[in-house]
Design a protein around this motif. Structure first.
Motif, mmCIF file in Angstrom:
data_model
loop_
_atom_site.group_PDB
_atom_site.id
_atom_site.type_symbol
_atom_site.label_atom_id
_atom_site.label_comp_id
_atom_site.label_asym_id
_atom_site.label_seq_id
_atom_site.Cartn_x
_atom_site.Cartn_y
_atom_site.Cartn_z
ATOM 1 N N ARG A 138 1.004 -1.125 -0.100
ATOM 2 C CA ARG A 138 -0.154 0.026 -0.072
ATOM 3 C C ARG A 138 0.965 1.042 0.007
ATOM 4 N N ARG A 139 0.250 2.225 -0.819
ATOM 5 C CA ARG A 139 1.102 3.368 -0.881
ATOM 6 C C ARG A 139 0.896 4.386 0.868
ATOM 7 N N VAL A 140 2.004 4.742 1.226
ATOM 8 C CA VAL A 140 2.031 5.686 2.177
ATOM 9 C C VAL A 140 2.797 6.695 2.099
ATOM 10 N N PRO A 141 2.895 7.699 2.872
ATOM 11 C CA PRO A 141 3.816 8.960 2.750
ATOM 12 C C PRO A 141 5.187 8.379 3.201
ATOM 13 N N LEU A 142 6.229 9.144 2.464
ATOM 14 C CA LEU A 142 7.573 8.907 2.587
ATOM 15 C C LEU A 142 7.834 8.742 4.271
ATOM 16 N N TRP A 143 7.405 9.871 4.838
ATOM 17 C CA TRP A 143 7.683 10.148 6.240
ATOM 18 C C TRP A 143 7.261 9.172 6.923
ATOM 19 N N LEU A 144 6.242 8.377 6.604
ATOM 20 C CA LEU A 144 5.856 7.264 7.668
ATOM 21 C C LEU A 144 6.812 6.064 7.403
ATOM 22 N N GLU A 145 6.933 5.861 6.144
ATOM 23 C CA GLU A 145 8.075 4.788 5.699
ATOM 24 C C GLU A 145 9.348 4.626 6.500
ATOM 25 N N GLU A 146 9.900 5.945 6.303
ATOM 26 C CA GLU A 146 11.419 6.323 7.078
ATOM 27 C C GLU A 146 11.134 6.398 8.264
ATOM 28 N N GLY A 147 10.002 7.075 8.739
ATOM 29 C CA GLY A 147 10.042 7.158 10.383
ATOM 30 C C GLY A 147 10.009 5.794 11.088
ATOM 31 N N VAL A 148 9.270 5.032 10.715
ATOM 32 C CA VAL A 148 9.188 3.636 11.216
ATOM 33 C C VAL A 148 10.591 2.989 10.851
ATOM 34 N N ALA A 149 11.122 3.091 9.865
ATOM 35 C CA ALA A 149 12.446 2.295 9.591
ATOM 36 C C ALA A 149 13.520 2.944 10.367
ATOM 37 N N SER A 150 13.431 4.177 10.920
ATOM 38 C CA SER A 150 14.307 4.746 11.782
ATOM 39 C C SER A 150 13.838 4.589 13.311
ATOM 40 N N TYR A 151 12.864 4.059 13.761
ATOM 41 C CA TYR A 151 12.261 3.749 15.227
ATOM 42 C C TYR A 151 13.419 3.149 16.166
ATOM 43 N N LEU A 152 14.176 2.194 15.329
ATOM 44 C CA LEU A 152 15.374 1.573 16.325
ATOM 45 C C LEU A 152 16.670 2.171 16.227
#
Length: 262
Positions: A138-152
């Motif tokens: 599903r398409r989501v904003p880039l900030w959500l994609e990168e925010g979750v990937a950066s969470y750790l």
């Protein structure tokens, strides 16, 4: 981690079947298989140990509801090239790229580096794969994609609010409506890459901190079910009915009078 790594990863998330030409040796852990060439075995084992830790931490911290547990033939794969030059040549990547990931293949391609490999690059790429496993294509904003990937990435996550608050003070802050529209192509040309990542993980941390992992998971479920992202927000977070609401609540939480410290 190279500041461009997340961009490269995002661009490759939906492209599987990348050919690998070198002869690789193999090492396995419970959820990962490392393929390597001319890389010390102790480094390979360290990669597997850290990968297992991040896999468990991300799943636990976000309480992500997943149905694929990366075992046996379905383990995630990490290809380790001996150096940046070999990686860039074999993977046909720009010389500044630190690694790429394919969510469809659950595969990461990278190389050993002195700074940022274990505390930034590796958790970031695993975060991309786990998150995409949860929401699908599903398409989501880039900030959500990168925010979750950066969470750790602890340094990035715990320093994010301070960087964003400083940007508010010096008028370089990226308003949410602009943040929400940024694409990988635009980010590549932006002078505010670090601020983009700080704001991205700050918004994700705000949602999880205020509403909890259960509501965050519910949002992910709605996204995977095909709901537009703004609708998924409204379903999951009762105080947020629109992007405008999210922008207002998040920005208020960052101001001294906002009182947020979860």
């Amino acid at each position: 981690m190279s500041r461009f790594l997340g961009i490269a990863a995002a661009l490759l998330l939906f492209f599987g079947g990348i050919a690998v030409g070198a002869d690789f040796r193999e090492a396995k852990s419970e959820h990962f298989i490392a393929y390597y060439t001319e890389v010390p075995e102790d480094f390979v084992q360290k990669v597997l140990d850290h990968a297992e830790r991040y896999y468990e931490e991300l799943t636990r911290q976000l309480d992500l509801r997943r149905y694929d547990y990366w075992t046996w033939d379905d383990r995630a794969k990490i290809y380790l090239y001996p150096d940046q030059e070999t990686f860039a040549r074999e993977m046909r990547q720009p010389s500044w790229t630190g690694g790429v990931a394919s969510y469809e293949d659950k595969t990461i391609w990278t190389f050993p580096r002195d700074a940022g490999f274990f505390d930034s690059l590796l958790p970031h790429e695993i975060g991309h794969i786990v998150f995409r496993e949860v929401i699908g294509s599903r398409r989501v904003p880039l900030w959500l994609e990168e925010g979750v990937a950066s969470y750790l990435e602890q340094a990035k996550r715990f320093g994010a609010d301070r960087m964003v608050q400083a940007a508010m003070e010096d008028k370089t802050f990226i308003p949410f409506e602009e943040l929400n529209e940024i694409t990988p192509e635009q980010l590549r040309e932006s002078p505010n890459v670090d601020l983009f990542y700080a704001e991205s993980v700050s918004v994700v941390s705000f949602l999880i901190g205020k509403f909890g992992t259960e509501r965050f998971n519910y949002m992910c479920e709605k996204i995977k079910a095909g709901r537009p992202f703004e609708d998924a927000l409204a379903y999951a977070f009762f105080d947020i009915r629109s992007f405008e609401d999210l922008a207002g609540e998040w920005e208020k939480s960052l101001r001294p009078s906002g009182g947020r410290r979860y």
